[in-house]
Design a protein around this motif. Structure first.
Motif, PDB file in Angstrom:
ATOM      1  N   GLN A  96      -2.228  -0.003  -9.917  1.00 41.34           N
ATOM      2  CA  GLN A  96      -2.086   1.028 -10.949  1.00 41.34           C
ATOM      3  C   GLN A  96      -3.431   1.656 -11.313  1.00 41.34           C
ATOM      4  O   GLN A  96      -3.493   2.838 -11.681  1.00 41.34           O
ATOM      5  N   TYR A  97      -4.507   0.875 -11.200  1.00 43.93           N
ATOM      6  CA  TYR A  97      -5.814   1.432 -11.563  1.00 43.93           C
ATOM      7  C   TYR A  97      -6.347   2.364 -10.477  1.00 43.93           C
ATOM      8  O   TYR A  97      -7.040   3.344 -10.787  1.00 43.93           O
TER       9      TYR A  97
ATOM     10  N   GLY B  19      -4.505   2.639   3.664  1.00 48.53           N
ATOM     11  CA  GLY B  19      -5.269   3.556   2.827  1.00 48.53           C
ATOM     12  C   GLY B  19      -6.735   3.603   3.208  1.00 48.53           C
ATOM     13  O   GLY B  19      -7.359   4.675   3.209  1.00 48.53           O
ATOM     14  N   ILE B  20      -7.300   2.442   3.545  1.00 49.18           N
ATOM     15  CA  ILE B  20      -8.716   2.397   3.927  1.00 49.18           C
ATOM     16  C   ILE B  20      -8.942   3.131   5.241  1.00 49.18           C
ATOM     17  O   ILE B  20      -9.904   3.903   5.384  1.00 49.18           O
TER      18      ILE B  20
ATOM     19  N   LEU C  11     -11.156   2.845  -3.993  1.00 55.51           N
ATOM     20  CA  LEU C  11     -10.193   2.396  -4.997  1.00 55.51           C
ATOM     21  C   LEU C  11      -9.064   1.575  -4.374  1.00 55.51           C
ATOM     22  O   LEU C  11      -8.625   0.577  -4.967  1.00 55.51           O
ATOM     23  N   VAL C  12      -8.592   1.972  -3.208  1.00 58.20           N
ATOM     24  CA  VAL C  12      -7.545   1.184  -2.539  1.00 58.20           C
ATOM     25  C   VAL C  12      -8.090  -0.187  -2.153  1.00 58.20           C
ATOM     26  O   VAL C  12      -7.432  -1.217  -2.371  1.00 58.20           O
TER      27      VAL C  12
ATOM     28  N   TRP D 259      -6.087  -2.739  -4.536  1.00 57.15           N
ATOM     29  CA  TRP D 259      -5.009  -3.344  -3.744  1.00 57.15           C
ATOM     30  C   TRP D 259      -5.326  -4.822  -3.496  1.00 57.15           C
ATOM     31  O   TRP D 259      -4.443  -5.656  -3.465  1.00 57.15           O
ATOM     32  N   SER D 260      -6.622  -5.146  -3.336  1.00 63.09           N
ATOM     33  CA  SER D 260      -7.011  -6.521  -3.018  1.00 63.09           C
ATOM     34  C   SER D 260      -6.764  -7.478  -4.179  1.00 63.09           C
ATOM     35  O   SER D 260      -6.630  -8.688  -3.968  1.00 63.09           O
TER      36      SER D 260
END
Length: 234
Positions: free
Chosen positions: A125-126, A71-72, A114-115, A119-120
């Motif tokens: 979900q957020y 995603g990044i 956001l990812v 994700w980290s």
């Protein structure tokens, strides 16, 4: 409801999943370019096809448990293309050359932020909530406001309509509620937190100079949902 599949066990499977997401994005972009080149569809509606369509890919990435680096990396590439498109005629149906908006760049940047953030900490979900609030809330607010907005107002230098802002509030609340209900179940927090998210998202969308709301709305919505849910569930 929103449980992701187990982590991939083989490298080839990972690339198959990445390819699947790439195909989905490619189809959306090609559809938008087709509408722009071969139909008389309003350019703003073409952009909203991409705006709404691409945002939903976050659900696929969440479900497939795609690694954060994917995603990044996609965000960096999309941001670079967006910056180049302000100078050169790259995908003009998505971002017209000379258009005074950083919306496309902010959109891509917000997904990467956001990812990387959620994700980290294993709370995807957020990230999905923030992106989908922007995707559906901001997208539908613009379309409804343009077509049915009979009661305009001006917030600083940004012109909006009450119909569009009301749509933003309702859709943001619906999206946030569905995600929190899917993750936490039918508890009062799943209904209360989306109220704060929807109010904040609507206010941030009103500050939409040069498309900056494509960054402030998703990041702000996700942050409020994350911190309030954590506070109220402890």
């Amino acid at each position: 409801m929103f449980n992701s599949v187990s982590s991939l066990e083989s490298f080839p499977q990972l690339w198959l999943q990445i390819a699947l997401i790439g195909v989905c994005l490619g189809v959306i972009v090609l559809l938008a370019e087709g509408l722009h080149r071969y139909t008389s569809t309003d350019p703003e509606r073409v952009r909203k096809v991409v705006h709404i369509g691409t945002g939903n890919v976050i659900l696929l990435a969440w479900w497939l448990n795609i690694p954060a680096w994917v995603g990044i990396t996609a965000s960096i590439l999309a941001s670079s293309v967006a910056l180049l498109s302000y100078k050169f005629p790259i995908l003009p149906g998505i971002n017209s050359v000379g258009r005074k908006s950083w919306g496309t760049f902010c959109y891509a940047l917000s997904i990467g932020i956001l990812v990387a953030w959620f994700w980290s900490i294993n709370q995807p979900q957020y990230a999905a909530l923030g992106i989908l609030v922007m995707t559906w809330g901001d997208g539908l607010a613009a379309l409804i406001g343009q077509k049915f907005g009979k009661h305009p107002y001006q917030f600083g230098g940004s012109k909006k309509s009450w119909e569009g802002s009301f749509t933003m509030f309702l859709v943001s609340y619906a999206v946030s509620s569905l995600i929190l209900l899917g993750v936490h179940g039918n508890i009062w927090q799943s209904w209360a937190v989306p109220l704060a998210v929807a109010l904040a998202a609507t206010a941030l969308e009103a500050f939409s100079w040069y498309g900056i709301d494509n960054l402030t709305v998703p990041v702000g919505s996700a942050a409020i949902a994350f911190f309030l849910t954590g506070l109220l569930l402890t």
